[in-house]
Motif scaffolding. Sequence first.
Motif, short mmCIF file in Angstrom:
data_model
loop_
_atom_site.label_atom_id
_atom_site.label_comp_id
_atom_site.label_asym_id
_atom_site.label_seq_id
_atom_site.Cartn_x
_atom_site.Cartn_y
_atom_site.Cartn_z
N VAL A 1 -48.48 43.73 -32.25
CA VAL A 1 -48.14 44.90 -33.03
C VAL A 1 -48.50 44.62 -34.50
CG1 VAL A 1 -45.72 44.16 -33.35
CG2 VAL A 1 -46.34 46.56 -33.58
N GLN A 2 -49.09 45.62 -35.15
CA GLN A 2 -49.43 45.50 -36.57
C GLN A 2 -48.34 46.19 -37.39
OE1 GLN A 2 -52.08 46.82 -34.36
NE2 GLN A 2 -52.37 44.63 -34.04
N LEU A 3 -47.96 45.55 -38.50
CA LEU A 3 -46.87 46.05 -39.32
C LEU A 3 -47.34 46.26 -40.75
CD1 LEU A 3 -44.08 43.66 -38.01
CD2 LEU A 3 -44.50 46.00 -37.30
N GLN A 4 -46.94 47.37 -41.33
CA GLN A 4 -47.30 47.71 -42.71
C GLN A 4 -46.04 48.10 -43.47
OE1 GLN A 4 -50.59 47.76 -43.98
NE2 GLN A 4 -49.74 48.22 -46.00
N ALA A 5 -45.65 47.25 -44.40
CA ALA A 5 -44.45 47.50 -45.20
C ALA A 5 -44.81 48.23 -46.48
CB ALA A 5 -43.75 46.19 -45.52
N SER A 6 -43.88 49.05 -46.94
CA SER A 6 -44.08 49.80 -48.18
C SER A 6 -42.73 50.15 -48.78
CB SER A 6 -44.88 51.07 -47.91
OG SER A 6 -44.19 51.92 -47.02
N GLY A 7 -42.75 50.64 -50.01
CA GLY A 7 -41.53 51.13 -50.64
C GLY A 7 -40.96 50.25 -51.73
N LYS A 86 -29.01 44.18 -56.95
CA LYS A 86 -28.67 43.16 -57.93
C LYS A 86 -29.94 42.39 -58.31
CE LYS A 86 -24.23 42.43 -55.60
NZ LYS A 86 -23.36 41.44 -54.94
N PRO A 87 -29.96 41.78 -59.48
CA PRO A 87 -31.14 40.97 -59.85
C PRO A 87 -31.46 39.91 -58.81
CG PRO A 87 -29.79 41.36 -61.77
CD PRO A 87 -29.01 41.91 -60.60
N GLU A 88 -30.46 39.38 -58.15
CA GLU A 88 -30.71 38.35 -57.13
C GLU A 88 -31.34 38.90 -55.86
OE1 GLU A 88 -27.83 38.95 -58.75
OE2 GLU A 88 -26.09 38.62 -57.42
N ASP A 89 -31.49 40.21 -55.76
CA ASP A 89 -32.22 40.80 -54.64
C ASP A 89 -33.73 40.81 -54.89
OD1 ASP A 89 -29.60 43.23 -54.41
OD2 ASP A 89 -29.91 41.50 -53.08
N THR A 90 -34.13 40.42 -56.08
CA THR A 90 -35.56 40.37 -56.40
C THR A 90 -36.28 39.40 -55.48
OG1 THR A 90 -35.22 40.95 -58.72
CG2 THR A 90 -37.22 39.75 -58.19
N ALA A 91 -37.31 39.89 -54.80
CA ALA A 91 -38.04 39.09 -53.82
C ALA A 91 -39.18 39.91 -53.26
CB ALA A 91 -37.12 38.66 -52.68
N VAL A 92 -40.03 39.24 -52.51
CA VAL A 92 -40.98 39.94 -51.64
C VAL A 92 -40.30 40.14 -50.30
CG1 VAL A 92 -43.23 39.90 -50.54
CG2 VAL A 92 -42.95 38.95 -52.85
N TYR A 93 -40.30 41.37 -49.84
CA TYR A 93 -39.63 41.72 -48.59
C TYR A 93 -40.68 41.90 -47.49
CZ TYR A 93 -35.14 42.29 -50.88
OH TYR A 93 -33.97 42.05 -51.56
N TYR A 94 -40.39 41.30 -46.35
CA TYR A 94 -41.28 41.36 -45.21
C TYR A 94 -40.57 41.97 -44.01
CZ TYR A 94 -43.86 37.80 -47.84
OH TYR A 94 -44.54 37.11 -48.81
N CYS A 95 -41.28 42.79 -43.27
CA CYS A 95 -40.75 43.22 -41.98
C CYS A 95 -41.40 42.37 -40.89
CB CYS A 95 -41.00 44.71 -41.72
SG CYS A 95 -42.73 45.20 -41.73
N ALA A 96 -40.69 42.24 -39.78
CA ALA A 96 -41.18 41.40 -38.69
C ALA A 96 -40.71 41.95 -37.37
CB ALA A 96 -40.68 39.97 -38.88
N TYR A 112 -44.56 38.74 -35.25
CA TYR A 112 -45.43 39.70 -35.93
C TYR A 112 -44.84 40.00 -37.31
CZ TYR A 112 -46.98 40.16 -31.15
OH TYR A 112 -47.45 39.89 -29.89
N TRP A 113 -45.69 39.94 -38.31
CA TRP A 113 -45.24 40.06 -39.70
C TRP A 113 -46.10 41.07 -40.46
CZ3 TRP A 113 -41.02 37.44 -41.62
CH2 TRP A 113 -40.46 36.49 -40.76
N GLY A 114 -45.41 41.83 -41.31
CA GLY A 114 -46.12 42.69 -42.24
C GLY A 114 -46.55 41.91 -43.46
N GLN A 115 -47.21 42.59 -44.38
CA GLN A 115 -47.82 41.91 -45.52
C GLN A 115 -46.86 41.69 -46.68
OE1 GLN A 115 -47.76 45.05 -45.17
NE2 GLN A 115 -47.77 46.02 -47.17
N GLY A 116 -45.70 42.30 -46.66
CA GLY A 116 -44.75 42.13 -47.75
C GLY A 116 -44.84 43.22 -48.79
N THR A 117 -43.70 43.57 -49.33
CA THR A 117 -43.63 44.54 -50.42
C THR A 117 -42.67 43.99 -51.47
OG1 THR A 117 -43.28 46.88 -50.98
CG2 THR A 117 -41.83 45.94 -49.29
N GLU A 118 -43.05 44.07 -52.71
CA GLU A 118 -42.30 43.39 -53.76
C GLU A 118 -41.21 44.28 -54.34
OE1 GLU A 118 -44.86 41.61 -56.61
OE2 GLU A 118 -43.25 40.54 -57.64
#
Length: 123
Positions: A1-7, A86-96, A112-118
């Motif tokens: 499965v291909q995954l595309q994260a956004s938002g 919160k500031p500590e939520d700052t990260a690149v988020y990936y779906c899997a 299966y991993w998406g490309q990440g959204t910052e």
Amino acid sequence: VQLQASGGGVVQAGGSLRLSCAASGRTFSNYDMGWFRQAPGKERESVAAINRSGGRKYYADSVKGRFTISRDNAKNTVYLQMNSLKPEDTAVYYCAGRGRIYILATSAGFDYWGQGTEVTVSS
């Protein structure tokens, strides 16, 4: 499965964002789905997971009560609603996605991993 994260994006502390992850290629409802994040200089961590039907959910303690994971199997999409950021939520988020059967709370088995959204939360 291909995954595309956004938002992802930049938001002030206390604000909200909604991440989406669109799946294609295989039967989406055959997969547990998870959201992970990796902050600069830190290891990747599990944030939330949802089972195939959407009836069971897991949250990391750090996001419990603020984040909500959901899925729409008709749209082949999983979401992560993030409130009270919160500031500590700052990260690149990936779906899997995970096709094998595991205890929902475990971070193992995601193939299966998406490309990440910052996501950047400013104080």
